[in-house]
Design a protein around this motif. Sequence first.
Motif, mmCIF file in Angstrom:
data_model
loop_
_atom_site.group_PDB
_atom_site.id
_atom_site.type_symbol
_atom_site.label_atom_id
_atom_site.label_comp_id
_atom_site.label_asym_id
_atom_site.label_seq_id
_atom_site.Cartn_x
_atom_site.Cartn_y
_atom_site.Cartn_z
ATOM 1 N N ALA A 1 0.827 -1.166 0.097
ATOM 2 C CA ALA A 1 0.052 0.016 0.005
ATOM 3 C C ALA A 1 0.955 1.156 -0.017
ATOM 4 O O ALA A 1 0.586 2.160 -0.753
ATOM 5 C CB ALA A 1 -1.046 0.118 1.218
ATOM 6 N N TYR A 2 2.028 1.372 0.992
ATOM 7 C CA TYR A 2 2.759 2.342 0.919
ATOM 8 C C TYR A 2 3.403 2.562 -0.579
ATOM 9 O O TYR A 2 3.691 3.915 -0.726
ATOM 10 C CB TYR A 2 3.802 2.258 1.867
ATOM 11 N N HIS B 1 -6.686 8.143 -4.021
ATOM 12 C CA HIS B 1 -5.907 6.809 -3.836
ATOM 13 C C HIS B 1 -4.804 7.153 -2.988
ATOM 14 O O HIS B 1 -4.507 6.390 -1.785
ATOM 15 C CB HIS B 1 -5.319 6.382 -4.998
ATOM 16 N N GLN B 2 -4.087 8.256 -3.122
ATOM 17 C CA GLN B 2 -3.009 8.571 -1.983
ATOM 18 C C GLN B 2 -3.559 8.746 -0.546
ATOM 19 O O GLN B 2 -2.889 8.472 0.190
ATOM 20 C CB GLN B 2 -2.237 9.860 -2.457
ATOM 21 N N GLN B 3 -4.487 9.468 -0.734
ATOM 22 C CA GLN B 3 -5.289 9.905 0.569
ATOM 23 C C GLN B 3 -5.635 8.313 1.300
ATOM 24 O O GLN B 3 -5.317 8.121 2.618
ATOM 25 C CB GLN B 3 -6.649 10.792 0.470
ATOM 26 N N LEU B 4 -6.371 7.394 0.421
ATOM 27 C CA LEU B 4 -6.534 6.317 1.028
ATOM 28 C C LEU B 4 -5.439 5.391 1.699
ATOM 29 O O LEU B 4 -5.608 4.877 2.579
ATOM 30 C CB LEU B 4 -7.271 5.299 -0.165
ATOM 31 N N PHE B 5 -4.413 5.508 0.927
ATOM 32 C CA PHE B 5 -3.166 4.721 1.429
ATOM 33 C C PHE B 5 -2.474 5.397 2.734
ATOM 34 O O PHE B 5 -1.928 4.643 3.528
ATOM 35 C CB PHE B 5 -2.051 4.589 0.213
ATOM 36 N N ARG B 6 -2.509 6.698 2.597
ATOM 37 C CA ARG B 6 -2.021 7.267 3.772
ATOM 38 C C ARG B 6 -2.982 6.793 5.104
ATOM 39 O O ARG B 6 -2.625 6.734 6.397
ATOM 40 C CB ARG B 6 -2.050 9.019 3.840
ATOM 41 N N ARG B 7 -4.232 6.635 4.803
ATOM 42 C CA ARG B 7 -5.302 6.259 6.015
ATOM 43 C C ARG B 7 -4.852 4.824 6.296
ATOM 44 O O ARG B 7 -4.947 4.490 7.448
ATOM 45 C CB ARG B 7 -6.509 6.409 5.514
#
Length: 320
Positions: A71-72, A113-119
């Motif tokens: 994910a990262y 998607h970036q926000q999701l992966f940060r979450r």
Amino acid sequence: MQSAPSASQYAKVIENSRRVRWDIDKDVIRNRRFDLEKTFLPAGLSLVDELDFMAPGDRRLLSQVQGRSYAYIFGLVERFIGAKMLEVSRQHALGDQTALEALVRMTDEELKHQQLFRRMESMMAEDMPAGYMATADPDAVAAAVLSKSTWSVLALTLDIELFTQAHYRASIEPEDDLCALWKDVFLAHWKEESQHAMLDELEFLREDAHLTAAERDAAVGDLIDLVVAVDGILTAQASADASYFASIAGTRYDDAQRAAIAEGILKAYRWQYIVSGVTAPRFQKILFGVLDDSQAARVTDALQPLLHAMPAPTSGMTRH
């Protein structure tokens, strides 16, 4: 000679984008946590089943460590993908407004998607043991990637978004015993990335159409440089993840076994982020379809040292 992309092709992407659009909280996370009693990254991607000396619980733990980095790294690469697509969209700004909308929607989705992966990372950091380390800075990586030619960045982007499709269909979707939230994240991701891969192909071929042979030669060199850089990122993250896993496992494994685990993680990351993409038939057809024999040989020679990173024949992984 490839024909120019049509407005109808971009319109189809917009139609699909509207149909599959999702919200992070309402449609994906839904007030859930990651289940540490379940596998995250399936064995067809993590290759944990090749480490036959590991107990089932530790294979599950290693799948979770790899799933966290999976994910990262997606969040990492989507930083430069979003920036490049925003840049490319300007080429349509005073022309094809359908193409412009399709690319702006893609950029918006990549930001989501970036926000999701940060979450995801924040949630996993709360529940998994301390000590995990992300080794690359997304902005620094994006700056380095975006310094290369548009052709090479679009080729790398196409590769990434095609293997995203292959990973979900061949490895993630068929597994019934994965952590439900982790699997749902990549179901949602796959739905929107399917549209992105279509745009990647259109924009890559549009960019290729106006290159001279000399410009394409230089761009091939850029693409090779990018693959080497990606391998450097994977090598660093694999080392960090091996250390993190070892810190949790403690004394359960001897030095030789810890070395084998580290080698297995690096092999898995090379399979996930390089080899599964560059060997995909669709990517090969598109990329090698625009290269002459000399350029194709340069790419093939550059990839050769990495092609050992294939699942063992007994792993049951479908090669794409």
